[in-house]
Design a protein around this motif. Structure first.
Motif, mmCIF file in Angstrom:
data_model
loop_
_atom_site.group_PDB
_atom_site.id
_atom_site.type_symbol
_atom_site.label_atom_id
_atom_site.label_comp_id
_atom_site.label_asym_id
_atom_site.label_seq_id
_atom_site.Cartn_x
_atom_site.Cartn_y
_atom_site.Cartn_z
ATOM 1 N N THR A 48 1.161 -1.034 -0.164
ATOM 2 C CA THR A 48 0.658 0.018 0.447
ATOM 3 C C THR A 48 0.942 1.058 -0.413
ATOM 4 O O THR A 48 0.186 2.154 -0.842
ATOM 5 N N ILE A 93 -1.779 -2.009 -9.074
ATOM 6 C CA ILE A 93 -2.692 -2.858 -8.820
ATOM 7 C C ILE A 93 -2.163 -4.295 -8.844
ATOM 8 O O ILE A 93 -2.218 -4.978 -8.271
ATOM 9 N N HIS A 107 -4.512 -8.176 -0.591
ATOM 10 C CA HIS A 107 -5.484 -7.030 -0.776
ATOM 11 C C HIS A 107 -5.412 -5.495 -1.175
ATOM 12 O O HIS A 107 -6.262 -4.858 -1.875
ATOM 13 N N ASN A 109 -6.130 -3.039 0.337
ATOM 14 C CA ASN A 109 -7.749 -2.206 0.086
ATOM 15 C C ASN A 109 -8.742 -2.435 1.591
ATOM 16 O O ASN A 109 -9.122 -3.452 1.422
ATOM 17 N N GLN A 134 -2.705 -1.296 6.093
ATOM 18 C CA GLN A 134 -3.163 -0.361 4.739
ATOM 19 C C GLN A 134 -3.272 0.860 4.676
ATOM 20 O O GLN A 134 -2.718 1.509 4.337
ATOM 21 N N CYS A 135 -3.656 0.791 6.180
ATOM 22 C CA CYS A 135 -4.257 2.756 6.165
ATOM 23 C C CYS A 135 -2.404 3.358 6.442
ATOM 24 O O CYS A 135 -2.163 3.807 6.141
ATOM 25 N N THR A 180 -16.340 0.152 -6.233
ATOM 26 C CA THR A 180 -16.455 -1.031 -5.993
ATOM 27 C C THR A 180 -16.329 -1.577 -6.068
ATOM 28 O O THR A 180 -15.493 -2.364 -5.770
ATOM 29 N N VAL A 214 -9.323 -2.070 -11.459
ATOM 30 C CA VAL A 214 -8.756 -0.297 -11.070
ATOM 31 C C VAL A 214 -9.354 0.604 -12.607
ATOM 32 O O VAL A 214 -9.475 1.534 -12.147
ATOM 33 N N ASN A 230 -10.714 2.985 -2.543
ATOM 34 C CA ASN A 230 -9.554 2.636 -1.292
ATOM 35 C C ASN A 230 -9.584 3.401 -0.145
ATOM 36 O O ASN A 230 -9.200 4.375 -0.504
ATOM 37 N N ARG A 233 -6.201 4.473 0.752
ATOM 38 C CA ARG A 233 -5.946 5.446 -0.454
ATOM 39 C C ARG A 233 -6.332 7.367 -0.662
ATOM 40 O O ARG A 233 -5.901 8.029 0.175
ATOM 41 N N PRO A 257 -17.583 2.891 -0.195
ATOM 42 C CA PRO A 257 -16.655 1.746 -0.474
ATOM 43 C C PRO A 257 -16.787 0.240 0.071
ATOM 44 O O PRO A 257 -16.829 -0.764 -0.538
#
Length: 287
Positions: A48, A93, A107, A109, A134-135, A180, A214, A230, A233, A257
């Motif tokens: 990510t 991606i 993933h 996402n 991811q965050c 999404t 995507v 996402n 993102r 999403p």
């Protein structure tokens, strides 16, 4: 012999030559003792981070190159354009899912992770750890962009998702839900063991249709919301950019999403696959 042979008159199928994996346990505390879980979370973090670094840098670079104050003679034709931005997101991606699919599932996402959790492909423990990774990866990725392009980062919007002028919040929310849905639906279709068995004569590289999904969604929704689909993102860009407009619209890029992912999971499991009722019914046990 056919992959699935229907028993005449009874609507039943026999001779199944594929195996659906058993539903993941809702809560698997034992996972917390396994290095494979943390290795997968690290892979999600790094993937990510790289995703946000390349894509947000592409957005900022395009806005700088097409700025009429910088390039007054040919601003409209400078830079990669909307098509190039969509390729950056879809291409990254494709690359990152290909690289990490064997480690974490690729993933990258939180919405994809939520959809797979609802379909009982991953446990709650793994899903939550993935979302945190991811965050954090997204924040670090955008932080790298700001560090390398500090002179242009704030001037050109920091790659943050915002609702474009002329569109209502309902329109933006609907765009995120539908976008999404397309992505998560593609993820389910590309990784479906039944499809892989049935279409074994047509080799399918799963990251390719996911990357194309995507790409196509970005073409459709960049003019509306800048395309989130996402939450990591959108959060990463909002944290580093830290302007009111990005935060005011942030809920759209989480609610949309997550709703789209939930609808895609339900559609695939209940409508397209008979395993839906069995998977959802197993929430009551850890078997």
């Amino acid at each position: 012999m056919a992959k699935d042979t229907e028993v005449a008159g009874r609507g039943e199928y026999g001779g199944k030559d594929y195996t659906d994996p058993p539903p993941a346990p809702l809560i698997d505390a034992e996972e917390l003792t396994k290095w494979s879980l943390y290795r997968a979370a690290i892979a999600e973090f790094v993937a990510t981070m790289l995703f946000l670094y390349v894509t947000v840098a592409t957005v900022i670079g395009y806005k700088h190159q097409s700025d009429p104050n910088v390039n007054p003679a040919d601003a409209a034709c400078s830079g990669v354009g909307i098509l190039g931005i969509a390729w950056a997101f879809g291409g990254m991606i494709f690359i990152l899912v290909y690289c990490t699919a064997g480690i974490s599932g690729g993933h990258i996402n939180p919405a994809v992770t939520l959809g797979l959790f609802l379909a009982r492909k991953v446990s709650l423990v793994r899903a939550l750890l993935y979302m945190v990774a991811q965050c954090l990866g997204a924040i670090c990725g955008v932080g790298l962009v700001k560090g390398f392009q500090e002179a242009y980062f704030v001037r050109y919007g920091g790659g943050a998702n915002e609702l474009s002028a002329g569109y209502s919040k309902g329109t933006g929310l609907a765009a995120e839900i539908i976008g999404t849905f397309v992505l998560v639906y593609t993820v389910f279709a590309a990784t479906d063991p039944k499809r892989n068995a049935r279409d074994s004569h047509v080799p399918v590289l799963a990251p390719l249709p996911i990357g194309f999904a995507v790409f196509m969604v970005h073409l459709a929704t960049i003019p509306i919301t800048g395309t989130g689909i996402n939450p990591a993102r959108s959060l990463g860009a909002a944290v580093i950019y830290n302007q009111d407009k990005a935060w005011d619209d942030q809920w759209i890029f989480w609610v949309g999403p997550f709703v789209g992912a939930a609808i895609a999971a339900a559609y695939h499991q209940y409508v397209l696959r008979a395993s839906g009722a069995k998977a959802m019914g197993s929430f009551g046990s850890n078997a």
